[in-house]
Design a protein around this motif. Structure first.
Motif, PDB file in Angstrom:
ATOM      1  N   UNK B 110      80.664  66.378 109.142  1.00 25.61           N
ATOM      2  CA  UNK B 110      79.619  67.545 109.122  1.00 25.61           C
ATOM      3  C   UNK B 110      78.354  66.786 109.906  1.00 25.61           C
ATOM      4  N   UNK B 111      77.497  67.583 110.325  1.00 26.34           N
ATOM      5  CA  UNK B 111      76.245  67.076 111.011  1.00 26.34           C
ATOM      6  C   UNK B 111      75.000  67.392 110.318  1.00 26.34           C
ATOM      7  N   UNK B 112      74.134  66.731 110.500  1.00 24.91           N
ATOM      8  CA  UNK B 112      72.638  67.005 109.940  1.00 24.91           C
ATOM      9  C   UNK B 112      71.835  66.668 111.008  1.00 24.91           C
ATOM     10  N   UNK B 113      70.893  67.703 111.591  1.00 27.20           N
ATOM     11  CA  UNK B 113      69.837  67.189 112.529  1.00 27.20           C
ATOM     12  C   UNK B 113      68.419  67.587 111.959  1.00 27.20           C
ATOM     13  N   UNK B 176      82.051  57.622 106.314  1.00 28.92           N
ATOM     14  CA  UNK B 176      81.724  57.061 107.304  1.00 28.92           C
ATOM     15  C   UNK B 176      80.318  57.980 107.844  1.00 28.92           C
ATOM     16  N   UNK B 177      79.414  57.172 108.725  1.00 24.12           N
ATOM     17  CA  UNK B 177      78.349  57.786 108.981  1.00 24.12           C
ATOM     18  C   UNK B 177      77.730  57.406 110.421  1.00 24.12           C
ATOM     19  N   UNK B 178      77.383  58.182 111.056  1.00 28.59           N
ATOM     20  CA  UNK B 178      76.657  57.798 112.458  1.00 28.59           C
ATOM     21  C   UNK B 178      75.260  58.379 112.569  1.00 28.59           C
ATOM     22  N   UNK B 179      74.392  57.731 113.000  1.00 29.48           N
ATOM     23  CA  UNK B 179      72.730  58.199 113.347  1.00 29.48           C
ATOM     24  C   UNK B 179      72.269  57.943 114.546  1.00 29.48           C
ATOM     25  N   UNK B 180      71.736  58.938 115.258  1.00 28.03           N
ATOM     26  CA  UNK B 180      71.500  58.843 116.656  1.00 28.03           C
ATOM     27  C   UNK B 180      70.100  59.507 116.709  1.00 28.03           C
ATOM     28  N   UNK B 181      69.096  58.919 117.589  1.00 27.97           N
ATOM     29  CA  UNK B 181      67.892  59.458 117.876  1.00 27.97           C
ATOM     30  C   UNK B 181      68.308  60.858 118.972  1.00 27.97           C
ATOM     31  N   UNK B 182      67.793  61.917 118.641  1.00 26.19           N
ATOM     32  CA  UNK B 182      68.060  62.846 119.788  1.00 26.19           C
ATOM     33  C   UNK B 182      67.073  62.780 121.050  1.00 26.19           C
ATOM     34  N   UNK B 183      67.603  62.312 122.160  1.00 28.01           N
ATOM     35  CA  UNK B 183      66.321  61.858 123.289  1.00 28.01           C
ATOM     36  C   UNK B 183      65.433  63.132 123.420  1.00 28.01           C
ATOM     37  N   UNK B 190      72.474  63.117 112.393  1.00 33.54           N
ATOM     38  CA  UNK B 190      73.356  62.346 111.575  1.00 33.54           C
ATOM     39  C   UNK B 190      74.516  63.111 111.620  1.00 33.54           C
ATOM     40  N   UNK B 191      75.895  62.348 111.672  1.00 33.92           N
ATOM     41  CA  UNK B 191      77.172  62.789 111.778  1.00 33.92           C
ATOM     42  C   UNK B 191      77.814  62.013 110.300  1.00 33.92           C
ATOM     43  N   UNK B 192      78.527  62.826 109.374  1.00 34.06           N
ATOM     44  CA  UNK B 192      79.026  62.455 108.432  1.00 34.06           C
ATOM     45  C   UNK B 192      80.528  62.741 108.373  1.00 34.06           C
ATOM     46  N   UNK B 193      81.486  61.627 107.754  1.00 33.60           N
ATOM     47  CA  UNK B 193      82.655  62.176 107.728  1.00 33.60           C
ATOM     48  C   UNK B 193      82.905  62.195 106.320  1.00 33.60           C
ATOM     49  N   UNK B 194      83.471  63.327 106.098  1.00 31.97           N
ATOM     50  CA  UNK B 194      83.409  63.818 104.485  1.00 31.97           C
ATOM     51  C   UNK B 194      84.921  64.106 104.145  1.00 31.97           C
ATOM     52  N   UNK B 195      85.472  63.905 103.161  1.00 30.68           N
ATOM     53  CA  UNK B 195      86.724  64.261 102.718  1.00 30.68           C
ATOM     54  C   UNK B 195      86.729  65.573 102.045  1.00 30.68           C
TER      55      UNK B 195
END
Lengths: 64, 232
Positions: B110-113, B176-183, B190-195
């Motif tokens: 799932x993504x969250x911007x 699991x989660x990833x977080x990146x700044x949008x250039x 944010x990207x979330x790995x969700x069951x």
């Protein structure tokens, strides 16, 4: 406003889709080459590094 | 015939009948070894990137997804001279693919911007952009004051990001989660790995976070996606 997009083809999530498909995802071979506007662009490794294929070929030629 | 690859799936994972890939080419499944297959389509030339091609690529990867099986999504543009080369390339890292398939099984991304209007809008989140109309400080003390102000703004931006990351990953709903700044923007992706079993609770939780913080930031949630952001 918080809103879930249930369908990834929805217009609002289009940029998210393009970002994922072109910039993320696993790379099987070392490089990925795609064409954008008639120019071959090379992705190196797992991070997006763009260079024109022409530039890459020139550099390879210089190093020989 | 040249091939374009889309995703890696467990061996024997059913291919939806009639599924088409980039340029409408028929997708087929190639057996790599006893554990994994790779889905490919014929392609006469290297693919051209574009919205339609990206959509077509994604449609194939998404078609491999169900609540039990989650494919390893491949980045767009993986082009091979023939099926022998494609299978050999996938097989070289078959252990890695199998580990990812096991890790992804039963999960979706799932993504969250999140747009933060009150913090940096520059390419570096820690370096708030200066108003171009603002006059440069004319004295040493003014310069020091401006510097202190920038440091304070940076600290505030960092604290806000950390608070968001904590609240978005709360409740044990995220594997699991990833977080990146949008250039080029003040946004964070944010990207979330969700069951799948937590998907409803996760969506409800994120809706609540978004509503609670309405005004301090703007959030857009997307998904479910194949786990494009979690392949590293």
């Amino acid at each position: 406003m918080a809103e879930f997009i249930s369908h990834p083809d929805d217009e609002l999530s289009l940029s998210e889709l393009v970002n994922r498909v072109l910039d993320r995802g696993a790379v099987i071979s070392g490089d990925v080459t795609i064409s954008v506007g008639g120019v071959d662009l090379v992705y190196l490794g797992l991070r997006l590094v763009l260079s024109s294929a022409e530039t890459m070929r020139d550099r390879a030629g210089d190093e020989r | 015939v040249h091939l374009l690859a889309y995703c890696i799936v467990p061996a024997g994972h059913p291919l939806p009948p009639g599924i088409k890939g980039v340029s409408g080419a028929p997708v087929t499944s190639l057996r790599v070894d006893e554990d994994i297959d790779v889905w490919v389509s014929p392609s006469e030339r290297r693919p051209t990137a574009g919205v339609e091609a990206a959509r077509a690529h994604h449609r194939v990867v998404a078609a491999a997804m169900d609540t039990v099986t989650t494919p390893v999504p491949l980045r767009f543009g993986q082009f091979f001279p023939d099926d022998v080369a494609a299978v050999a390339a996938v097989r070289r890292e078959s252990r890695r693919w199998l580990e990812l398939l096991r890790r992804f099984a039963g999960h979706a991304e799932y993504g969250a911007r999140v747009d933060l209007p009150d913090v940096s809008t520059g390419s570096q989140l820690d370096e708030p952009a200066r108003d171009v109309h603002q006059q440069a400080p004319r004295s040493g003390s003014a310069y020091m004051a401006a510097l202190a102000q920038r440091h304070a703004a940076s600290a505030q931006a960092r604290a806000e990001r950390e608070r968001l990351a904590r609240s978005l990953a709360a409740d044990g709903l995220v594997a699991d989660a990833r977080q990146t700044a949008v250039q080029g923007t003040g946004a964070i992706s944010f990207a979330h790995l969700v069951a799948w079993k937590h998907a409803d609770a996760y969506r409800a939780f994120m809706q609540k976070v978004g509503e609670a913080d309405q005004g301090s930031f703007e959030a857009h949630f997307t998904g479910p996606w194949p786990p494009y952001s979690f392949v590293e």
